[in-house]
Design an enzyme around this catalytic site. Structure first.
Site, PDB file in Angstrom:
ATOM      1  N   HIS A 198       0.829  -1.203   0.000  1.00 41.44           N
ATOM      2  CA  HIS A 198       0.000   0.000   0.000  1.00 41.44           C
ATOM      3  C   HIS A 198       0.867   1.257   0.000  1.00 41.44           C
ATOM      4  O   HIS A 198       1.925   1.304   0.625  1.00 41.44           O
ATOM      5  CB  HIS A 198      -0.902   0.026   1.240  1.00 41.44           C
ATOM      6  CG  HIS A 198      -2.110  -0.852   1.107  1.00 41.44           C
ATOM      7  ND1 HIS A 198      -3.010  -0.726   0.072  1.00 41.44           N
ATOM      8  CD2 HIS A 198      -2.576  -1.868   1.892  1.00 41.44           C
ATOM      9  CE1 HIS A 198      -3.970  -1.626   0.223  1.00 41.44           C
ATOM     10  NE2 HIS A 198      -3.728  -2.332   1.312  1.00 41.44           N
ATOM     11  N   CYS A 254      -0.201   2.442  -4.588  1.00 40.95           N
ATOM     12  CA  CYS A 254      -1.018   3.609  -4.901  1.00 40.95           C
ATOM     13  C   CYS A 254      -0.250   4.898  -4.592  1.00 40.95           C
ATOM     14  O   CYS A 254       0.626   4.918  -3.728  1.00 40.95           O
ATOM     15  CB  CYS A 254      -2.313   3.583  -4.088  1.00 40.95           C
ATOM     16  SG  CYS A 254      -3.401   2.193  -4.441  1.00 40.95           S
TER      17      CYS A 254
END
Length: 396
Positions: A198, A254
């Site tokens: 992430h 991301c």
């Protein structure tokens, strides 16, 4: 009977011993300390005559000697048998296992050495867990060894599958790994940092970001220890890079477009036309290297998200960026940096990730939200220097 205190036999910490307890476990080093004394045995010995007491001492010394001989003949490991020591006035105490080996931070001294840190974070048992990150790291390791000749012992992998606690992708361990990657680097070195997990953003506090946000990587323990921000990543592996050394980062996360805080971002349209965007801030903070070259391939722009998918392999989950990166390099030898970026974007854009899109009455709405222009995934290239992306060949 009141509680008493006993020193830990391993670390020396003072422990509170419950009444009538024979052992106590140290909350710090987890060693077990025996607290039952020899008072009863000593009293029994003292009640014997001189000859019997002498035989009693000889018996104790013989047992102690035999235990030491047996113990010394065994190759003890972290999970194996415990070695026992004899101490007058205390019961036989098992010494705790040695701490797990710490990986050396100093890389091999060979000139031109290839080294890599591959980090895959799955966040297991969390609602935001990822399924393809460990596969990404395994694929990247095979790719580096098979395609570019990286020595296996020069690749440091951090995943939740690792047994060594220093190879779990916590914030502390990732920091150590990044330090190891660049420590002692010389001209001719080729360094690789791959992260699959992430990524996020947080408000910029030192005014060195054009968009007002720092980009971040999320280690396994980021909820408690915090995220690793782009400023720290740049300071750790970009700025120390010496002349003649090269760093490639492949970041499958991301909001990762400028996560290395490199000075220049390649802005490329769908026709392949590009310009270099100067990301150097008005604050004057230096974000370049110490003479080396740094490149970063990111899964998406700072305001975009990326995805796990099984559409490429058909079965195993992987990050779409990691897979498209490896596939492009493997299938098209001699790629330039520009053609590599275009190939990755085409693979993701032209229907190869459709397997993760939604079906049913809400499909159009949800696909627009997930894959709309603001959130669609467009791999990015940034660099410490501007160059002609269609003439410079990609090589690790």
């Amino acid at each position: 009977m009141s509680s008493k205190r006993e020193k830990c036999n391993w670390c020396g910490k003072l422990l509170l011993v419950p009444p009538n307890a024979e052992t106590v476990r140290c909350p710090g080093c987890q060693a077990v300390t025996w607290v039952q004394s020899y008072d009863t045995l000593v009293q029994a010995r003292d009640s014997l005559g001189h000859a019997a007491a002498s035989r009693f001492n000889d018996l104790i010394n013989t047992v102690s000697s035999n235990i030491s001989k047996v113990s010394d003949s065994v190759n003890y490991s972290y999970s194996g048998p415990q070695k026992y020591h004899y101490g007058y006035g205390n019961y036989y105490r098992p010494s705790p296992p040695p701490p797990p080996p710490r990986p050396a931070l100093t890389p091999p001294p060979a000139h031109g050495r290839k080294r890599a840190v591959l980090c895959g974070v799955s966040y297991r048992q969390k609602s935001y867990r990822l399924k393809g990150t460990v596969n990404d790291v395994k694929c990247m390791r095979y790719f580096l060894v098979d395609k570019f000749g990286f020595p296996g012992d020069s690749i440091l992998m951090l995943t939740e599958d690792e047994i060594n606690p220093l190879k779990i992708p916590t914030k502390h361990n990732i920091r150590l790994a990044l330090q190891w990657l660049v420590h002692g680097s010389q001209s001719g070195d080729s360094l690789v940092f791959h992260f699959s997990g992430h990524g996020s953003q947080k408000p910029d506090l030192d005014m060195d970001e054009i968009d007002g946000y720092d980009e971040t990587l999320c280690p396994l323990d980021f909820e408690n220890e915090g995220m690793i921000i782009d400023d720290e990543i740049n300071q750790t592996i970009v700025r120390p890079l010496p002349h003649g050394a090269t760093l490639h980062a492949i970041i499958d996360a991301c909001h990762s477009g400028t996560v290395l805080d490199l000075p220049f971002v390649c802005r490329m349209n769908r026709e392949g036309q590009y310009t270099w965007e100067d990301q150097r801030s008005i604050s004057g903070i230096y974000k370049g290297t110490s003479g080396g070259l740094a490149f970063s391939f990111s899964a998406c722009d700072d305001n975009q998200i990326t995805i796990d998918t099984n559409s490429f392999s058909g079965t195993a989950m992987t990050g779409s960026m990691t897979y498209s990166f490896i596939h492009a390099v493997q299938s098209q030898p001699g790629l330039t940096y520009g053609h590599l970026v275009n190939s990755m974007r085409s693979a993701i854009r032209d229907g190869k990730t459709t397997g993760i899109r939604l079906n049913g009455p809400l499909a159009n709405l949800m696909n627009k939200v997930i894959f709309g222009s603001a959130l669609s995934q467009e791999p990015q290239l940034s660099s410490s220097q501007m160059f002609d992306v269609y003439s410079k060949r990609f090589v690790l």
